[in-house]
Design a protein around this motif. Structure first.
Motif, PDB file in Angstrom:
ATOM      1  N   ALA A  78     -44.496 -13.169 -29.921  1.00  0.00           N
ATOM      2  CA  ALA A  78     -44.831 -14.625 -29.789  1.00  0.00           C
ATOM      3  C   ALA A  78     -44.526 -15.173 -28.444  1.00  0.00           C
ATOM      4  O   ALA A  78     -45.228 -15.906 -27.781  1.00  0.00           O
ATOM      5  N   ILE A 118     -52.353 -18.367 -28.462  1.00  0.00           N
ATOM      6  CA  ILE A 118     -53.820 -18.692 -28.500  1.00  0.00           C
ATOM      7  C   ILE A 118     -54.416 -20.058 -28.277  1.00  0.00           C
ATOM      8  O   ILE A 118     -55.212 -20.596 -27.565  1.00  0.00           O
ATOM      9  N   ASP A 119     -53.584 -20.861 -29.067  1.00  0.00           N
ATOM     10  CA  ASP A 119     -53.706 -22.406 -29.298  1.00  0.00           C
ATOM     11  C   ASP A 119     -53.389 -23.045 -28.014  1.00  0.00           C
ATOM     12  O   ASP A 119     -54.165 -23.875 -27.628  1.00  0.00           O
ATOM     13  N   ARG A 157     -51.427 -10.048 -35.957  1.00  0.00           N
ATOM     14  CA  ARG A 157     -52.109 -11.009 -35.602  1.00  0.00           C
ATOM     15  C   ARG A 157     -51.647 -12.563 -35.330  1.00  0.00           C
ATOM     16  O   ARG A 157     -51.793 -13.363 -34.468  1.00  0.00           O
ATOM     17  N   ALA A 158     -50.995 -12.738 -36.260  1.00  0.00           N
ATOM     18  CA  ALA A 158     -50.220 -14.174 -36.672  1.00  0.00           C
ATOM     19  C   ALA A 158     -49.317 -14.365 -35.580  1.00  0.00           C
ATOM     20  O   ALA A 158     -49.128 -15.529 -35.068  1.00  0.00           O
ATOM     21  N   ALA A 203     -57.129 -16.962 -23.931  1.00  0.00           N
ATOM     22  CA  ALA A 203     -57.309 -17.177 -25.213  1.00  0.00           C
ATOM     23  C   ALA A 203     -58.207 -16.178 -25.894  1.00  0.00           C
ATOM     24  O   ALA A 203     -57.943 -15.480 -26.841  1.00  0.00           O
ATOM     25  N   ALA A 236     -55.022  -9.650 -30.567  1.00  0.00           N
ATOM     26  CA  ALA A 236     -54.527 -10.088 -32.001  1.00  0.00           C
ATOM     27  C   ALA A 236     -55.000  -9.561 -32.850  1.00  0.00           C
ATOM     28  O   ALA A 236     -54.829  -9.039 -34.309  1.00  0.00           O
ATOM     29  N   ASN A 237     -56.535  -9.592 -32.872  1.00  0.00           N
ATOM     30  CA  ASN A 237     -57.324  -9.115 -34.023  1.00  0.00           C
ATOM     31  C   ASN A 237     -57.494  -7.311 -34.101  1.00  0.00           C
ATOM     32  O   ASN A 237     -57.484  -6.683 -35.173  1.00  0.00           O
ATOM     33  N   GLU A 289     -56.973 -13.204 -28.487  1.00  0.00           N
ATOM     34  CA  GLU A 289     -57.755 -12.899 -29.784  1.00  0.00           C
ATOM     35  C   GLU A 289     -58.182 -11.752 -30.081  1.00  0.00           C
ATOM     36  O   GLU A 289     -58.121 -11.165 -31.200  1.00  0.00           O
ATOM     37  N   GLN A 344     -50.887 -16.543 -32.315  1.00  0.00           N
ATOM     38  CA  GLN A 344     -51.518 -17.709 -32.660  1.00  0.00           C
ATOM     39  C   GLN A 344     -50.811 -18.852 -31.602  1.00  0.00           C
ATOM     40  O   GLN A 344     -51.803 -19.731 -31.071  1.00  0.00           O
ATOM     41  N   ARG A 359     -56.028 -22.199 -25.190  1.00  0.00           N
ATOM     42  CA  ARG A 359     -57.319 -22.988 -25.501  1.00  0.00           C
ATOM     43  C   ARG A 359     -57.066 -24.512 -25.305  1.00  0.00           C
ATOM     44  O   ARG A 359     -58.060 -25.176 -24.757  1.00  0.00           O
TER      45      ARG A 359
END
Length: 592
Positions: free
Chosen positions: A73, A169-170, A162-163, A222, A229-230, A226, A166, A173
């Motif tokens: 993270a 990503i936030d 994935r978590a 972002a 992450a996915n 993503e 986040q 964005r």
């Protein structure tokens, strides 16, 4: 070899180099925060070079995540908020303690298959200037950090992959405020205006650095995060992101040879950590292709051997002076002298022997053996040796030419401890400030190829750190874990950015913690000093004139310079943890 053997047995004392021979710090200084105190926590702790990254790590630990979850993270956020230092377009070394064993995860970049030993030579055979080599596709190695994080997460992750992305990503964005340090680094760069995509991102329409506090958004990053992450790191190493990297590198005005096969074929590695005794502790570091673990163990081993030979030279009795009001602690001239001399010897060996051990034979046990280090310690006297000569460790089969590469690299440091007893030290890098300046899908690509020797051979002898396809360039990164020998308990996790000075910074922090019993913030705050076997360096503005004169009286060629460390330290404190963050950058430690 005979000449090298002579160097191992006698003290080499050529004229001390002038201060002009010292390379500039890889990142400029942007201030020194005063009044910082150690952060205390009972359960877990995360520290990174930017508060937003530390907060992301703390959030994962609060959810029951492991130290590696926190590191993922934090690295994702650092890609956004500290692009000058590290990111998914770079590489990393990870030292991980799961409560039972230490593992070393190698995410160092690799040379493309199209690279050869003459990559940074001009047509007349002379080496290119550093900036000419750095900017553009020529300097880009295959990024490795995501594969290393993936490997560590598969073994030690607690939260879903994935978590972990986040928070980044936030922020990418929604935007994040440009920090004073990022603004200063943008303003100091003369190359950003010549890099159109990077200029559009980091400069105003009028061509000025983004002002402090500007909300900087990166929707393209972002989208990239993503996808990672996915789909996992395969989204980075295959498909549109990989294709964009290859296209940008190979069509640049200073092109490289990166291929889709290079990217798809990258593999992270688990290596055996380099561990050795220092007094009542065991110190573990990163093995080759990093020189950091070996050089730190050599420095500490030489100093301990010197104490055995001359008990009056015990560093524990040379604690720094307490700081006067408004000032900083000053190390003693004797301590700086001994540490700098030991580092000279370690850096001399580093320049000759250390490289990617997958392609070059590196005798780590010989370089770190007690007998060899005791022999090296006999070369330290009352006066500086000036420039040390490499020794001849037992079992070294080959003679190499010394590596005279530019001593630069821009880096970041992450440390974390979790609720389950796990701990991590991770040093991560894109090489020089803003890497290659090639911006792809919202992130910067590294210029890690310039960590190889620009000159492949000298006087008919090959340089161990010369370029070869698939090879990993030598590094100075030194993520470090310390354990109590008697109990086996983790004592500390630490590391620092700072290019080839990383070894000096980690040595200073280790000696401050272990020998001088400083708290983690004091150990980090202490002025930086040491030697890369090129003069003796002291931190400008923090080391006083009296100490400088005392060192000169001992024969040191002293150079007050910027020494922009970014050390992060977590130490065990009773039943909990205590942490310190470097006042020279903007990082913080956060814990619960």
């Amino acid at each position: 070899m005979a000449a090298l053997l002579l160097g191992a047995c006698t003290s080499a004392t050529p004229p001390a180099p002038s201060s002009t021979a010292l390379p500039a710090a890889p990142e400029i200084a942007s201030g020194y925060r005063t009044g910082m105190a150690p952060v205390q926590a009972q359960h877990h702790m995360a520290a990174a070079a930017n508060p937003l990254a530390s907060a992301a790590g703390q959030a994962m630990l609060r959810k029951g995540g492991s130290a590696i979850d926190a590191a993922i993270a934090m690295q994702a956020v650092l890609t956004l908020v500290e692009p000058q230092s590290s990111g998914i377009g770079g590489g990393a070394f990870i030292l991980y303690w799961d409560g039972k064993q230490v593992q070393a995860f190698d995410g160092r970049e690799t040379a493309p298959q199209g690279a050869d030993s003459r990559l940074f030579l001009k047509p007349d055979g002379t080496p290119m200037g550093f900036k000419d080599a750095q900017i553009g596709g020529r300097s880009v190695g295959v990024p490795g950090v995501l594969r290393a994080l993936e490997m560590a997460h598969q073994q030690h992750g607690k939260l879903p992959w994935r978590a972990l992305f986040q928070p980044a990503i936030d922020l990418a964005r929604d935007g994040f405020p440009v920090s004073a340090r990022l603004h200063a680094l943008i303003a100091a760069s003369t190359s950003i205006p010549q890099s159109p995509a990077l200029a559009r991102y980091l400069l105003t329409p009028q061509g000025q650095p983004m002002p402090v506090g500007t909300l900087l958004k990166n929707p393209e990053l972002a989208q990239t995060l993503e996808a990672i992450a996915n789909q996992g790191p395969d989204a980075f190493y295959h498909g549109p992101i990989a294709e964009a990297m290859v296209q940008q590198v190979n069509t640049h005005s200073n092109p490289g040879t990166l291929s889709l096969g290079d990217i798809a074929g990258y593999r992270a590695k688990v290596r055996e950590p380099v561990c050795g005794p220092y007094k009542q502790w065991t110190v573990c570091g990163m093995p080759p292709p990093s020189s950091g673990g070996v050089a730190v163990l050599q420095t500490l081993g030489i100093l301990e051997a010197l104490q055995r030979q001359k008990p009056a030279l015990d560093l524990a009795a040379m604690a720094p002076e307490k700081a006067r009001p408004g000032g900083v602690m000053q190390p003693s001239a004797q301590a700086v002298h001994l540490i700098a001399e030991a580092e000279r010897l370690a850096y001399a060996d580093r320049a000759l022997y250390l490289a990617d051990s997958d392609q070059v034979p590196v005798n780590v046990p010989g370089l770190t053996s007690k007998a060899y280090l005791a022999q090296r310690a006999t070369l330290i006297g009352d006066r500086s040796m000036g420039v040390a000569t490499a020794g001849v460790p037992p079992g070294m089969p080959l003679a190499w030419a010394p590596d005279r590469s530019p001593l630069r690299i821009s880096t970041s440091q992450i440390v974390a401890v979790d609720d389950q007893g796990g701990a991590l030290s991770m040093t991560t890098s894109v090489e020089a400030a803003f890497g290659s300046h090639v911006l792809v899908k919202g992130f910067l690509l590294n210029n890690q190829m310039t960590d190889f020797s620009f000159i492949p051979e000298e006087n008919g002898k090959p340089v161990a750190n010369r370029i070869a396809p698939g090879k990993r360039p030598r590094s100075s990164m030194a993520p470090t874990l310390v354990f109590d020998q008697a109990s086996g308990q983790l004592v500390a996790a630490l590391g620092s950015p700072g290019g080839s000075q990383i070894i000096e910074y980690v040595n200073k922090a280790l000696i401050g913690l272990l020998d001088w019993k400083l708290d983690p913030q004091q150990a980090v705050d202490l002025p930086n000093f040491g030697s890369r076997n090129v003069g003796t360096e002291v931190e400008a503005g923090l080391i006083g004139p009296a100490l400088i004169e005392q060192l000169k009286a001992r024969g040191h060629a002293v150079s007050p310079i910027e020494m922009t460390s970014g050390t992060q330290v977590i130490v065990r404190d009773g039943q909990g943890w205590s942490a310190g963050a470097d006042p020279r950058r903007e990082g913080v430690a956060l814990g619960d």
